[in-house]
Motif scaffolding. Structure first.
Motif, PDB file in Angstrom:
ATOM      1  N   VAL A 264      37.722  25.335  39.002  1.00  0.00           N
ATOM      2  CA  VAL A 264      36.598  24.397  39.141  1.00  0.00           C
ATOM      3  C   VAL A 264      37.035  23.004  38.672  1.00  0.00           C
ATOM      4  O   VAL A 264      36.742  21.993  39.322  1.00  0.00           O
ATOM      5  CB  VAL A 264      35.354  24.878  38.339  1.00  0.00           C
ATOM      6  CG1 VAL A 264      34.235  23.839  38.401  1.00  0.00           C
ATOM      7  CG2 VAL A 264      34.837  26.212  38.889  1.00  0.00           C
ATOM      8  N   GLN A 265      37.767  22.950  37.559  1.00  0.00           N
ATOM      9  CA  GLN A 265      38.211  21.659  37.022  1.00  0.00           C
ATOM     10  C   GLN A 265      39.165  20.954  38.001  1.00  0.00           C
ATOM     11  O   GLN A 265      39.098  19.736  38.180  1.00  0.00           O
ATOM     12  CB  GLN A 265      38.899  21.869  35.662  1.00  0.00           C
ATOM     13  CG  GLN A 265      37.914  22.297  34.575  1.00  0.00           C
ATOM     14  CD  GLN A 265      38.619  22.772  33.303  1.00  0.00           C
ATOM     15  OE1 GLN A 265      39.685  23.387  33.355  1.00  0.00           O
ATOM     16  NE2 GLN A 265      38.022  22.504  32.160  1.00  0.00           N
TER      17      GLN A 265
ATOM     18  N   ALA B 190      37.488  35.052  31.652  1.00  0.00           N
ATOM     19  CA  ALA B 190      38.735  34.732  32.367  1.00  0.00           C
ATOM     20  C   ALA B 190      38.833  33.211  32.508  1.00  0.00           C
ATOM     21  O   ALA B 190      37.852  32.557  32.854  1.00  0.00           O
ATOM     22  CB  ALA B 190      38.745  35.398  33.738  1.00  0.00           C
ATOM     23  N   VAL B 191      40.015  32.648  32.232  1.00  0.00           N
ATOM     24  CA  VAL B 191      40.133  31.181  32.221  1.00  0.00           C
ATOM     25  C   VAL B 191      40.501  30.585  33.582  1.00  0.00           C
ATOM     26  O   VAL B 191      40.186  29.431  33.858  1.00  0.00           O
ATOM     27  CB  VAL B 191      41.140  30.687  31.146  1.00  0.00           C
ATOM     28  CG1 VAL B 191      40.602  30.928  29.753  1.00  0.00           C
ATOM     29  CG2 VAL B 191      42.515  31.339  31.318  1.00  0.00           C
ATOM     30  N   ALA B 192      41.165  31.360  34.455  1.00  0.00           N
ATOM     31  CA  ALA B 192      41.634  30.799  35.734  1.00  0.00           C
ATOM     32  C   ALA B 192      40.495  30.263  36.608  1.00  0.00           C
ATOM     33  O   ALA B 192      40.599  29.151  37.133  1.00  0.00           O
ATOM     34  CB  ALA B 192      42.470  31.824  36.487  1.00  0.00           C
ATOM     35  N   PRO B 193      39.372  30.997  36.781  1.00  0.00           N
ATOM     36  CA  PRO B 193      38.300  30.448  37.625  1.00  0.00           C
ATOM     37  C   PRO B 193      37.750  29.125  37.085  1.00  0.00           C
ATOM     38  O   PRO B 193      37.393  28.224  37.855  1.00  0.00           O
ATOM     39  CB  PRO B 193      37.219  31.541  37.601  1.00  0.00           C
ATOM     40  CG  PRO B 193      37.931  32.787  37.213  1.00  0.00           C
ATOM     41  CD  PRO B 193      39.041  32.355  36.307  1.00  0.00           C
TER      42      PRO B 193
ATOM     43  N   VAL C 129      30.687  30.508  37.484  1.00  0.00           N
ATOM     44  CA  VAL C 129      32.028  31.022  37.207  1.00  0.00           C
ATOM     45  C   VAL C 129      32.095  31.641  35.811  1.00  0.00           C
ATOM     46  O   VAL C 129      32.665  32.712  35.621  1.00  0.00           O
ATOM     47  CB  VAL C 129      33.052  29.873  37.390  1.00  0.00           C
ATOM     48  CG1 VAL C 129      34.259  30.043  36.511  1.00  0.00           C
ATOM     49  CG2 VAL C 129      33.478  29.807  38.839  1.00  0.00           C
ATOM     50  N   ARG C 130      31.485  30.970  34.825  1.00  0.00           N
ATOM     51  CA  ARG C 130      31.529  31.501  33.453  1.00  0.00           C
ATOM     52  C   ARG C 130      30.813  32.843  33.367  1.00  0.00           C
ATOM     53  O   ARG C 130      31.214  33.729  32.622  1.00  0.00           O
ATOM     54  CB  ARG C 130      30.898  30.501  32.479  1.00  0.00           C
ATOM     55  CG  ARG C 130      31.810  29.298  32.242  1.00  0.00           C
ATOM     56  CD  ARG C 130      31.695  28.759  30.810  1.00  0.00           C
ATOM     57  NE  ARG C 130      32.854  27.940  30.492  1.00  0.00           N
ATOM     58  CZ  ARG C 130      32.865  26.610  30.510  1.00  0.00           C
ATOM     59  NH1 ARG C 130      31.771  25.955  30.843  1.00  0.00           N
ATOM     60  NH2 ARG C 130      33.953  25.949  30.203  1.00  0.00           N
ATOM     61  N   GLN C 131      29.739  32.967  34.150  1.00  0.00           N
ATOM     62  CA  GLN C 131      28.957  34.209  34.150  1.00  0.00           C
ATOM     63  C   GLN C 131      29.769  35.347  34.756  1.00  0.00           C
ATOM     64  O   GLN C 131      29.826  36.444  34.207  1.00  0.00           O
ATOM     65  CB  GLN C 131      27.698  33.993  34.996  1.00  0.00           C
ATOM     66  CG  GLN C 131      26.458  34.557  34.346  1.00  0.00           C
ATOM     67  CD  GLN C 131      25.219  34.108  35.124  1.00  0.00           C
ATOM     68  OE1 GLN C 131      25.295  33.365  36.097  1.00  0.00           O
ATOM     69  NE2 GLN C 131      24.069  34.562  34.711  1.00  0.00           N
TER      70      GLN C 131
END
Length: 650
Positions: A164-165, A157-160, A150-152
Motif C-alpha cells: 500500500v505504501q 503480515a508486513v508485506a501487504p 489490509v491490516r484487518q
C-alpha cells in the motif's frame, strides 16, 4: 553468465524508439509482468494468466511494478492486485487495461502484426513511467481505507502494508522518487523474518508432496492406482463436503446415507454447493456425477470408498466390516477419522493393506489440508493413491503415521489444555484470544471452540473417562490420570453452553447460531467463583505468557511427533498447521517459528514452565529438542540429520 539487471533492462525497453510489443503466453507473474509493463503494448493469449504475486512471498513487486501498474490501470485496481497477489485471466487483464489485445491464435504472430500496425504512432503516451496516476477523487480516504482493510486481513503480515505504501508513492510522487521508495520498502521486506517464513512455506508446500514412509517407500517409486469411481458413506457435514470435493475433480461419486430424511437433505445441500462452486469458477455444475443411495450395496463397484460416519469406533468398525463384504476385491477403504486408530479399523477387513486414513478438514470442499494417515500395514501404493487424489482435489496432502490425533489434533490437545490452565491462573477468554489473534491466528482458542461446539470435545473427554459430572472440590477435581486437568469446559457443557449453536459458550451471542461474540459477565463471575472454590489465586497474565505457554507446548509436542516418526520432517507439521489450523503463514508454521525464536529460548521457557507446573508432563522438553540445542541449533533444513540419529537410538 547472468543476464542484465531487470530494472535497467526494463528502462532500456521502455526508452526504445521503435514500438516494443510484449507477447504473453502461459503465465506472466511477478518479474514477467513487470517486464511486459515496460513494453509499449501488450498482447495476451486467451489462456494466459497475469499477476504480481510477490506479496505472498513477503515481498513487493520491486522492478517498477508498484509504480507502473497504478499509472496504467488506476490506483484502486492496482491496489487490489498488488496487495492480494491474485492472478487474473487474459479477459480480466483486457478489461482492466493491462493488455491491449487478446488472441486465440499464435501470440507472437498477433504481436508482430500489431507492431506493424502502430509503427507510425508516437510512443510518448505508451511509456507508462512518463504518465501520471489517474487521480482518484479522494486520495487520502482511499489509502486510509486500503490500509485499514489490509491490516484487518493481513493480521500482522508486513508485506501487504508495504505494498500500500509503495502504491501511495506512485500516486503522490514523480516516477523516479516512487522507484526509490519501492526500492527502500523492498530492502526492508527482503531482510525480514516474515519474508523468510513465507518463502519457507512456498518450498515446504512442494516438499510435503514428495512424501516417504518409514519403510523407505517413496512417492516417486509408488505408482498410484487409477480411480474412476468413488463412494462416500455418511452424508453429515463432512460427508457432503467430501462428496463435493470428489465430484469437482470429475470423478463419478456414489453418496450413501442410510437415513432417508438425511439423504434427501444431503442431496439438496450437495447440489447447492456444487452449483455455487461452479458459478464461482465460471464452469457448468457437475450434478450428474453424483448419485445418491440409502443402501450400502450401491458402492459395490467403487474403486475407492471414503467412510465419513459419526466419530465413533464401534460404528466405524461395523461400516468397515460391511464394506469388506460388499466392495469388489482391491477397493481402497479410507476413513475420515480425525483421531481414531487406523490399524484397529484395518483389522476389521481381510485386506488391511488397502486401508488408509483421509482426514479432511471442515468444510471439506474448501479447506486445503488433507492428512493421509498410513497404518502399520497400509501399502505404499494405497498411500500414493490417496495422496494423488488429494492433489487432484486441490488439497495440500501430507502423509503422516498413525497415533492418537495423528499430527494436527495431537498437537492441538496441549495447546487447548494450556488455554484452560491460563483461565484457572487468572486470564480471561478475551485476553487469551486477543494474544493469539494479534500473533496472527484468524481466531483465538476460545472463539474457535465456540464456533466448532464445546460438546464435541466434551464427548471425547467423556469417552476417555476424563469428564466427571458435577463440581468436585479440592485437588481431586483438577487431577485426572495423575496429571493436572481443567474441568472448566466440562462445567460449561453441563450448563448447556455449547458455543455459538446455543448462543453462549466462552462468550455470549445475541441468539443461538449468532456469530458476533461478546464478553460474558456470567462467565467472568463463574471463573472467579471457580478459582475461589478451588483455592486458586488469580494473577496478572500478559500476552507473552499466553503465547509461550500455548505455542511452546504445541511445538514441544511437534518435536515428540518428529521423534516418534509420525511426521517425516518439520515441513510436514508446518504445512498441516498453516493449511488446517489457521497458523499465520507469515510465521512459517510452529516448527519454523521455534527456529526463528531460537531453540535455546524455547527449551529454556519450557523448563521454566515445567518447574512451575510439574503436574503437566508435556511441558517437559522433548529429547529431540534437547539434542538439537546440543547440536548448536542447526537451521530447520538440517534437522532431519539430528532426527535420524535420535530415532535410531529409540
Amino acid at each position: 553468465m547472468s543476464g542484465p539487471p531487470l530494472v535497467p533492462m526494463i528502462h532500456a525497453i521502455e526508452a526504445a524508439e521503435k514500438p516494443v510489443v510484449a507477447a504473453i503466453e502461459g503465465l506472466a507473474l511477478g518479474g514477467g509482468l513487470e517486464l511486459a509493463l515496460g513494453c509499449h503494448y501488450r498482447i495476451a493469449h486467451s489462456k494466459a494468466r497475469l499477476g504480481l504475486p510477490e506479496v505472498s512471498l513477503g515481498l513487493l513487486p520491486a522492478a517498477g511494478g508498484t509504480q507502473r501498474l497504478p499509472r496504467l490501470i488506476g490506483v484502486p485496481a492496482a491496489l487490489d492486485l498488488i496487495t492480494t497477489g491474485r492472478h487474473v485471466t487474459a479477459a480480466e487483464a483486457l478489461k482492466l487495461g493491462i493488455v491491449d489485445q487478446v488472441t486465440d491464435h499464435n501470440t507472437v504472430d498477433a504481436a508482430v502484426k500489431f507492431a506493424l500496425s502502430v509503427r507510425e504512432h508516437s510512443l510518448n503516451a505508451r511509456r507508462i513511467s512518463n504518465n501520471l496516476c489517474p487521480p482518484p477523487s479522494d486520495l487520502d480516504a482511499l489509502f486510509e481505507g486500503a490500509m485499514q482493510k489490509v491490516r484487518q486481513t493481513a493480521r500482522g503480515a508486513v508485506a501487504p502494508v508495504a505494498c500500500v505504501q509503495a502504491v501511495r508513492a506512485a500516486a503522490t510522487m514523480p516516477y523516479t522518487q516512487g522507484m526509490e521508495r519501492e526500492k527502500e520498502l523492498m530492502a526492508t521486506l527482503f531482510t525480514s523474518g516474515q519474508a523468510r517464513a513465507l518463502q519457507y512455506c512456498f518450498f515446504a508446500q512442494r516438499a510435503v508432496g514428495r512424501w516417504s514412509m518409514p519403510s523407505g517407500a517413496r512417492w516417486d517409486t509408488s505408482k498410484p492406482r487409477p480411480i474412476h469411481k468413488a463412494a462416500v458413506i455418511g452424508l453429515g457435514t463432512m460427508g457432503r463436503g467430501i462428496t463435493v470435493a470428489l465430484a469437482q475433480t470429475g470423478l463419478s461419486v456414489v453418496a450413501v446415507e442410510t437415513q432417508e430424511k438425511q439423504l434427501m437433505e444431503a442431496k439438496q445441500a450437495v447440489s447447492g454447493m456444487l452449483k455455487r462452486g461452479a458459478k464461482r469458477r465460471g464452469v457448468a455444475p457437475v450434478l450428474d456425477l453424483v448419485s445418491y443411495n440409502c443402501n450400502l450395496q450401491a458402492v459395490a463397484d467403487a474403486d475407492l470408498v471414503i467412510e465419513a460416519v459419526f466419530e465413533d469406533m464401534d460404528l466405524k468398525k461395523k461400516v468397515f466390516q460391511q464394506l469388506s463384504a460388499v466392495c469388489k476385491p482391491g477397493t481402497l477403504l479410507c476413513t475420515n477419522t480425525s483421531a481414531l486408530d487406523i490399524d484397529h479399523l484395518a483389522s476389521q477387513t481381510p485386506n488391511p493393506e488397502l486401508v488408509v486414513g483421509m482426514h479432511f478438514f471442515a468444510p471439506a470442499h474448501v479447506m486445503k489440508l488433507l492428512e493421509v494417515v498410513y497404518g502399520s500395514r497400509s501399502s505404499p501404493q494405497v498411500v500414493a493413491t490417496a495422496m494423488q487424489l488429494g492433489k487432484k482435489m486441490g488439497k495440500v496432502s501430507v502423509a503422516v503415521g498413525n497415533c492418537r490425533g495423528f499430527v494436527g489434533n495431537r498437537m492441538l490437545k496441549p495447546y487447548m489444555e494450556h488455554a484452560f490452565f491460563l483461565l484457572e491462573d487468572g486470564a480471561t477468554p478475551e485476553l487469551v484470544d486477543q494474544a493469539l489473534e494479534e500473533f496472527g491466528f484468524a481466531m483465538g482458542v476460545f472463539r474457535m471452540s465456540d464456533l466448532s461446539g464445546l460438546d464435541v470435545g466434551w464427548r471425547v473427554r467423556k469417552e476417555d473417562g476424563l469428564a466427571h459430572p458435577g463440581m468436585a472440590l479440592g485437588q481431586a477435581a483438577r487431577v485426572r490420570q495423575g496429571r493436572r486437568y481443567s474441568p472448566l469446559a466440562d462445567l460449561l457443557c453441563e450448563q448447556d453452553r455449547f458455543g455459538q449453536k446455543t448462543g453462549m459458550g466462552w462468550y455470549q451471542y445475541d441468539k443461538p447460531g449468532g456469530r458476533v461474540s461478546r464478553p460474558d459477565p456470567w462467565l467472568h463471575s463463574f471463573l472467579e467463583e471457580y478459582r475461589a472454590r478451588h483455592g486458586l489465586v488469580a494473577r496478572r497474565i500478559d500476552h507473552q505468557e499466553v503465547l509461550e505457554r500455548c505455542l511452546y507446548t504445541m511445538i514441544n509436542e511437534g518435536f515428540r511427533i518428529l521423534e516418534d516418526g509420525i511426521a517425516a520432517g518439520p515441513e510436514d507439521i508446518d504445512m498441516i498447521y498453516v493449511f488446517g489450523y489457521g497458523w499465520p503463514r507469515h510465521r512459517g508454521g510452529p516448527m519454523f517459528y521455534a527456529g526463528m525464536v531460537g531453540l535455546e529460548r524455547v527449551l529454556e521457557r519450557l523448563e521454566h514452565y515445567h518447574q512451575a507446573h510439574p503436574d503437566v508432563p508435556y511441558l517437559q522438553p522433548c529429547n529431540l529438542l534437547r539434542r538439537l540445542v546440543a547440536s548448536g541449533s542447526p537451521p530447520i533444513h538440517r534437522w532431519r540429520e539430528v532426527i535420524k540419529k535420535v530415532r535410531s537410538q529409540l
